[in-house]
Motif scaffolding. Sequence first.
Motif, PDB file in Angstrom:
ATOM      1  N   GLY A 180      16.906  -5.120 -10.862  1.00 38.73           N
ATOM      2  CA  GLY A 180      17.370  -3.814 -11.314  1.00 38.73           C
ATOM      3  C   GLY A 180      17.265  -2.732 -10.260  1.00 38.73           C
ATOM      4  N   GLY A 181      16.876  -3.123  -9.040  1.00 42.31           N
ATOM      5  CA  GLY A 181      16.737  -2.167  -7.949  1.00 42.31           C
ATOM      6  C   GLY A 181      15.293  -1.707  -7.758  1.00 42.31           C
ATOM      7  N   CYS A 182      14.867  -1.616  -6.512  1.00 38.68           N
ATOM      8  CA  CYS A 182      13.526  -1.129  -6.163  1.00 38.68           C
ATOM      9  C   CYS A 182      13.671  -0.012  -5.133  1.00 38.68           C
ATOM     10  CB  CYS A 182      12.676  -2.248  -5.569  1.00 38.68           C
ATOM     11  SG  CYS A 182      12.266  -3.573  -6.725  1.00 38.68           S
ATOM     12  N   GLU A 183      12.903   1.053  -5.322  1.00 38.54           N
ATOM     13  CA  GLU A 183      13.003   2.185  -4.407  1.00 38.54           C
ATOM     14  C   GLU A 183      12.286   1.889  -3.091  1.00 38.54           C
ATOM     15  OE1 GLU A 183      12.281   7.035  -4.243  1.00 38.54           O
ATOM     16  OE2 GLU A 183      11.704   5.885  -6.036  1.00 38.54           O
ATOM     17  N   VAL A 184      12.912   2.278  -1.991  1.00 35.97           N
ATOM     18  CA  VAL A 184      12.334   2.078  -0.660  1.00 35.97           C
ATOM     19  C   VAL A 184      12.393   3.384   0.123  1.00 35.97           C
ATOM     20  CG1 VAL A 184      12.942  -0.363  -0.560  1.00 35.97           C
ATOM     21  CG2 VAL A 184      14.551   1.332   0.304  1.00 35.97           C
ATOM     22  N   VAL A 185      11.575   3.444   1.170  1.00 36.22           N
ATOM     23  CA  VAL A 185      11.609   4.577   2.094  1.00 36.22           C
ATOM     24  C   VAL A 185      11.698   4.015   3.509  1.00 36.22           C
ATOM     25  CG1 VAL A 185      10.321   6.154   0.614  1.00 36.22           C
ATOM     26  CG2 VAL A 185       9.084   4.643   2.169  1.00 36.22           C
ATOM     27  N   GLU A 186      12.258   4.789   4.404  1.00 35.49           N
ATOM     28  CA  GLU A 186      12.352   4.359   5.799  1.00 35.49           C
ATOM     29  C   GLU A 186      11.282   5.047   6.628  1.00 35.49           C
ATOM     30  OE1 GLU A 186      16.081   3.138   7.817  1.00 35.49           O
ATOM     31  OE2 GLU A 186      17.005   4.505   6.355  1.00 35.49           O
ATOM     32  N   GLY A 187      10.500   4.233   7.328  1.00 25.23           N
ATOM     33  CA  GLY A 187       9.472   4.768   8.204  1.00 25.23           C
ATOM     34  C   GLY A 187       9.792   4.456   9.657  1.00 25.23           C
ATOM     35  N   LYS A 188       8.861   4.745  10.524  1.00 26.18           N
ATOM     36  CA  LYS A 188       9.071   4.506  11.956  1.00 26.18           C
ATOM     37  C   LYS A 188       9.210   3.016  12.269  1.00 26.18           C
ATOM     38  CE  LYS A 188       6.616   8.659  13.494  1.00 26.18           C
ATOM     39  NZ  LYS A 188       5.453   9.177  14.274  1.00 26.18           N
ATOM     40  N   ARG A 189       8.548   2.186  11.468  1.00 21.96           N
ATOM     41  CA  ARG A 189       8.589   0.745  11.710  1.00 21.96           C
ATOM     42  C   ARG A 189       9.650   0.034  10.869  1.00 21.96           C
ATOM     43  NH1 ARG A 189       2.142  -0.886  11.898  1.00 21.96           N
ATOM     44  NH2 ARG A 189       1.559   0.523  13.631  1.00 21.96           N
ATOM     45  N   GLY A 190      10.440   0.806  10.159  1.00 18.54           N
ATOM     46  CA  GLY A 190      11.475   0.215   9.322  1.00 18.54           C
ATOM     47  C   GLY A 190      11.256   0.503   7.846  1.00 18.54           C
ATOM     48  N   PRO A 191      12.061  -0.096   6.977  1.00 22.29           N
ATOM     49  CA  PRO A 191      11.975   0.192   5.544  1.00 22.29           C
ATOM     50  C   PRO A 191      10.751  -0.453   4.901  1.00 22.29           C
ATOM     51  CG  PRO A 191      13.596  -1.517   5.942  1.00 22.29           C
ATOM     52  CD  PRO A 191      13.160  -1.034   7.293  1.00 22.29           C
ATOM     53  N   ARG A 192      10.256   0.197   3.850  1.00 24.03           N
ATOM     54  CA  ARG A 192       9.165  -0.352   3.057  1.00 24.03           C
ATOM     55  C   ARG A 192       9.309   0.177   1.636  1.00 24.03           C
ATOM     56  NH1 ARG A 192       5.486   3.809   2.577  1.00 24.03           N
ATOM     57  NH2 ARG A 192       5.641   5.472   4.128  1.00 24.03           N
ATOM     58  N   PHE A 193       8.655  -0.491   0.701  1.00 23.17           N
ATOM     59  CA  PHE A 193       8.742  -0.064  -0.686  1.00 23.17           C
ATOM     60  C   PHE A 193       7.915   1.190  -0.910  1.00 23.17           C
ATOM     61  CE2 PHE A 193       9.711  -4.607  -0.897  1.00 23.17           C
ATOM     62  CZ  PHE A 193      10.886  -4.555  -1.619  1.00 23.17           C
ATOM     63  N   ARG A 194       8.449   2.064  -1.762  1.00 23.96           N
ATOM     64  CA  ARG A 194       7.704   3.287  -2.083  1.00 23.96           C
ATOM     65  C   ARG A 194       6.508   2.909  -2.951  1.00 23.96           C
ATOM     66  NH1 ARG A 194       8.450   8.625  -2.034  1.00 23.96           N
ATOM     67  NH2 ARG A 194      10.618   8.458  -1.373  1.00 23.96           N
ATOM     68  N   ILE A 195       5.341   3.370  -2.577  1.00 21.88           N
ATOM     69  CA  ILE A 195       4.124   3.089  -3.336  1.00 21.88           C
ATOM     70  C   ILE A 195       3.345   4.377  -3.550  1.00 21.88           C
ATOM     71  CG2 ILE A 195       3.861   0.680  -2.613  1.00 21.88           C
ATOM     72  CD1 ILE A 195       1.995   1.627  -0.412  1.00 21.88           C
ATOM     73  N   GLU A 196       2.498   4.368  -4.567  1.00 23.85           N
ATOM     74  CA  GLU A 196       1.637   5.513  -4.871  1.00 23.85           C
ATOM     75  C   GLU A 196       0.245   5.239  -4.297  1.00 23.85           C
ATOM     76  OE1 GLU A 196       2.656   8.265  -6.213  1.00 23.85           O
ATOM     77  OE2 GLU A 196       4.681   7.536  -6.644  1.00 23.85           O
ATOM     78  N   GLY A 197      -0.295   6.173  -3.569  1.00 22.69           N
ATOM     79  CA  GLY A 197      -1.634   6.004  -3.022  1.00 22.69           C
ATOM     80  C   GLY A 197      -1.599   5.575  -1.566  1.00 22.69           C
ATOM     81  N   LYS A 198      -2.450   6.143  -0.780  1.00 26.32           N
ATOM     82  CA  LYS A 198      -2.469   5.905   0.660  1.00 26.32           C
ATOM     83  C   LYS A 198      -2.785   4.464   1.012  1.00 26.32           C
ATOM     84  CE  LYS A 198      -4.584   7.707   4.896  1.00 26.32           C
ATOM     85  NZ  LYS A 198      -5.581   8.659   5.448  1.00 26.32           N
ATOM     86  N   TYR A 199      -3.653   3.820   0.215  1.00 28.61           N
ATOM     87  CA  TYR A 199      -4.113   2.476   0.558  1.00 28.61           C
ATOM     88  C   TYR A 199      -3.517   1.392  -0.351  1.00 28.61           C
ATOM     89  CZ  TYR A 199      -7.493   5.183   3.215  1.00 28.61           C
ATOM     90  OH  TYR A 199      -8.078   6.062   4.092  1.00 28.61           O
ATOM     91  N   ALA A 200      -2.503   1.749  -1.114  1.00 33.51           N
ATOM     92  CA  ALA A 200      -1.870   0.764  -1.997  1.00 33.51           C
ATOM     93  C   ALA A 200      -1.133  -0.295  -1.175  1.00 33.51           C
ATOM     94  CB  ALA A 200      -0.896   1.465  -2.947  1.00 33.51           C
ATOM     95  N   LYS A 201      -1.187  -1.537  -1.640  1.00 35.66           N
ATOM     96  CA  LYS A 201      -0.527  -2.629  -0.937  1.00 35.66           C
ATOM     97  C   LYS A 201       0.965  -2.624  -1.229  1.00 35.66           C
ATOM     98  CE  LYS A 201      -4.463  -5.793  -0.846  1.00 35.66           C
ATOM     99  NZ  LYS A 201      -4.973  -7.135  -1.265  1.00 35.66           N
ATOM    100  N   GLN A 202       1.744  -3.091  -0.272  1.00 34.70           N
ATOM    101  CA  GLN A 202       3.182  -3.231  -0.479  1.00 34.70           C
ATOM    102  C   GLN A 202       3.446  -4.321  -1.521  1.00 34.70           C
ATOM    103  OE1 GLN A 202       6.409  -1.939   1.130  1.00 34.70           O
ATOM    104  NE2 GLN A 202       4.905  -0.322   0.853  1.00 34.70           N
ATOM    105  N   PRO A 203       4.270  -4.026  -2.530  1.00 32.93           N
ATOM    106  CA  PRO A 203       4.569  -5.031  -3.552  1.00 32.93           C
ATOM    107  C   PRO A 203       5.556  -6.068  -3.040  1.00 32.93           C
ATOM    108  CG  PRO A 203       5.823  -3.038  -3.956  1.00 32.93           C
ATOM    109  CD  PRO A 203       4.915  -2.744  -2.781  1.00 32.93           C
ATOM    110  N   TYR A 204       5.719  -7.144  -3.817  1.00 31.01           N
ATOM    111  CA  TYR A 204       6.729  -8.190  -3.578  1.00 31.01           C
ATOM    112  C   TYR A 204       6.472  -9.009  -2.314  1.00 31.01           C
ATOM    113  CZ  TYR A 204       8.913  -4.828  -6.705  1.00 31.01           C
ATOM    114  OH  TYR A 204       9.139  -3.929  -7.715  1.00 31.01           O
TER     115      TYR A 204
END
Length: 229
Positions: A180-204
Amino acid sequence: MKTIYLLPVVMIFVISCSTQKYVQFRPPQSETFSTDKLKAFLKKTPNPKVVLRVPNTQGNATEEDANTYIYNTIEKELLRNNFIVRDRALFNEIIKKSGDKIEYSELQKKTDTDIILELSNLQTDVEYRTNQYYTKSGKKAMFDKGDILVRGAKVDFKLVVIQDNEYAGNYNFNYTPCLGGCEVVEGKRGPRFRIEGKYAKQPYQVVSKRELEEFFKDATNKLIIALRQ
């Protein structure tokens, strides 16, 4: 004064929404095949006696133990749908004691089983990648740098009618995240999933036990529907 302070906030909100990016993956087509002979047998025997045979993990007890909950999930769904499920450990022990030259008609008598449902292929680390995203408005574009990876799962079932020692069907199903679609953000190292919390692990990055349980429950029910069509 209200208008002066409210306008920038509204503008920031609009800009933020307009830059939201999402990824979506298309699952491979599931395949189901049953022979006419199997269909006729199941019409005559709607509640067959079945045993689940799992991938050979002899000498690798850790792997077998790790997947036991998957095998149990499959058997529970078979039982819930009025299949008579035979003990797989006992079935394997009878085969082991009988040797390689056992006749399948004799095996049927000794185990009182109609069907072997073999879990012929089990993958819990299937890769899905994309370098494309879409926005809320439906616009598609490429990431500036790199791609994004998610993990899925796949299962193949093979079915044998013991009495005739005949291959009678093959069925495969896939688990694909972000349908159904997952939200992502683009950072300096490339795209990653949007997560809540500084130390949260990347899902999937791995398929969780809960997701696998749900996948195998769903796959088993789809298998049962295919068998009873």
